[in-house]
Design a protein around this motif. Structure first.
Motif, short mmCIF file in Angstrom:
data_model
loop_
_atom_site.label_atom_id
_atom_site.label_comp_id
_atom_site.label_asym_id
_atom_site.label_seq_id
_atom_site.Cartn_x
_atom_site.Cartn_y
_atom_site.Cartn_z
N GLN A 46 -4.98 38.28 28.13
CA GLN A 46 -4.24 37.98 29.36
C GLN A 46 -2.79 37.59 29.05
O GLN A 46 -1.87 37.95 29.78
N ALA A 47 -2.61 36.85 27.96
CA ALA A 47 -1.25 36.48 27.56
C ALA A 47 -0.45 37.72 27.17
O ALA A 47 0.74 37.84 27.50
N GLN A 48 -1.10 38.67 26.51
CA GLN A 48 -0.43 39.92 26.14
C GLN A 48 -0.02 40.70 27.38
O GLN A 48 1.08 41.26 27.43
N GLU A 49 -0.86 40.73 28.39
CA GLU A 49 -0.50 41.41 29.65
C GLU A 49 0.74 40.78 30.26
O GLU A 49 1.63 41.49 30.74
N ALA A 50 0.81 39.46 30.25
CA ALA A 50 1.97 38.76 30.80
C ALA A 50 3.22 39.09 30.00
O ALA A 50 4.31 39.31 30.56
N ALA A 51 3.09 39.15 28.66
CA ALA A 51 4.24 39.47 27.81
C ALA A 51 4.72 40.90 28.04
O ALA A 51 5.93 41.15 28.14
N LEU A 52 3.79 41.84 28.13
CA LEU A 52 4.17 43.23 28.38
C LEU A 52 4.83 43.38 29.75
O LEU A 52 5.79 44.15 29.90
N ALA A 53 4.34 42.66 30.73
CA ALA A 53 4.97 42.71 32.06
C ALA A 53 6.40 42.18 32.00
O ALA A 53 7.31 42.74 32.61
N ALA A 54 6.61 41.11 31.23
CA ALA A 54 7.96 40.53 31.11
C ALA A 54 8.91 41.49 30.40
O ALA A 54 10.10 41.52 30.69
N ALA A 55 8.37 42.28 29.47
CA ALA A 55 9.20 43.24 28.72
C ALA A 55 9.32 44.58 29.45
O ALA A 55 10.02 45.47 28.98
N GLY A 56 8.64 44.74 30.55
CA GLY A 56 8.67 46.00 31.27
C GLY A 56 7.84 47.08 30.60
O GLY A 56 8.12 48.26 30.74
N GLY A 57 6.82 46.67 29.86
CA GLY A 57 5.96 47.61 29.15
C GLY A 57 6.35 47.70 27.70
O GLY A 57 7.09 46.87 27.18
N GLY A 58 5.83 48.71 27.02
CA GLY A 58 6.16 48.91 25.63
C GLY A 58 4.95 48.79 24.73
O GLY A 58 3.81 48.85 25.19
N GLU A 59 5.21 48.58 23.44
CA GLU A 59 4.16 48.49 22.44
C GLU A 59 4.26 47.14 21.72
O GLU A 59 5.33 46.75 21.27
N VAL A 79 8.20 46.37 21.39
CA VAL A 79 9.26 47.39 21.39
C VAL A 79 9.04 48.26 22.61
O VAL A 79 7.95 48.77 22.85
N ASN A 80 10.09 48.39 23.40
CA ASN A 80 10.06 49.22 24.59
C ASN A 80 11.28 50.13 24.53
O ASN A 80 12.40 49.70 24.81
N GLY A 81 11.05 51.38 24.15
CA GLY A 81 12.19 52.30 23.97
C GLY A 81 13.02 51.85 22.79
O GLY A 81 12.50 51.66 21.69
N ASP A 82 14.31 51.63 23.02
CA ASP A 82 15.17 51.18 21.92
C ASP A 82 15.50 49.68 22.05
O ASP A 82 16.49 49.21 21.51
N VAL A 83 14.66 48.94 22.75
CA VAL A 83 14.87 47.50 22.92
C VAL A 83 13.66 46.75 22.37
O VAL A 83 12.51 47.12 22.64
N TRP A 84 13.90 45.69 21.58
CA TRP A 84 12.83 44.83 21.11
C TRP A 84 12.83 43.55 21.94
O TRP A 84 13.87 43.13 22.46
#
Length: 112
Positions: A46-59, A79-84
């Motif tokens: 659940q924490a990972q879902e919150a982090a990915l949402a804050a980053a707008g997705g990514g890996e 990493v989401n595209g060229d942004v960490w």
């Protein structure tokens, strides 16, 4: 004199009774707060879902879990595209820290 002592004993008994009731009430309230906070905490997924949402997705390329008393705090490198992103999430799923920057040709040295 006996009557006066009896009155003082009744007053003392009432004060002791009031303190005892107040102490029990305080313990009940603290127990309810602790149980409620334990029920509201999130797990790593659940924490990972919150982090990915804050980053707008990514890996997610890195994850750290720190235990602070009975609660965990989570850190994710994303990493989401060229942004960490470095995202911190508290035990209740709230994002408490967010840093970002440009990825330089796969260079993740900023995490070392």
């Amino acid at each position: 004199m006996k009557r006066r002592n009896l009155i003082m004993l009744k007053n003392l008994s009432g004060k002791v009774r009031a303190l005892l009731i107040a102490g029990i009430a305080a313990v009940v309230v603290l127990a309810a707060v602790l149980i409620g906070s334990l029920a509201l905490r999130v797990d790593a997924a659940q924490a990972q879902e919150a982090a990915l949402a804050a980053a707008g997705g990514g890996e997610v390329v890195g994850q750290e879990i720190d235990q602070e008393g009975p609660w965990n705090e989570y850190g994710f490198d994303i990493v989401n595209g060229d942004v960490w992103y470095e995202v911190e999430v508290n035990a209740f799923g709230r994002v408490t820290g967010l840093e970002s920057g440009q990825v330089g040709y796969g260079d993740y040295s900023h995490w070392e």
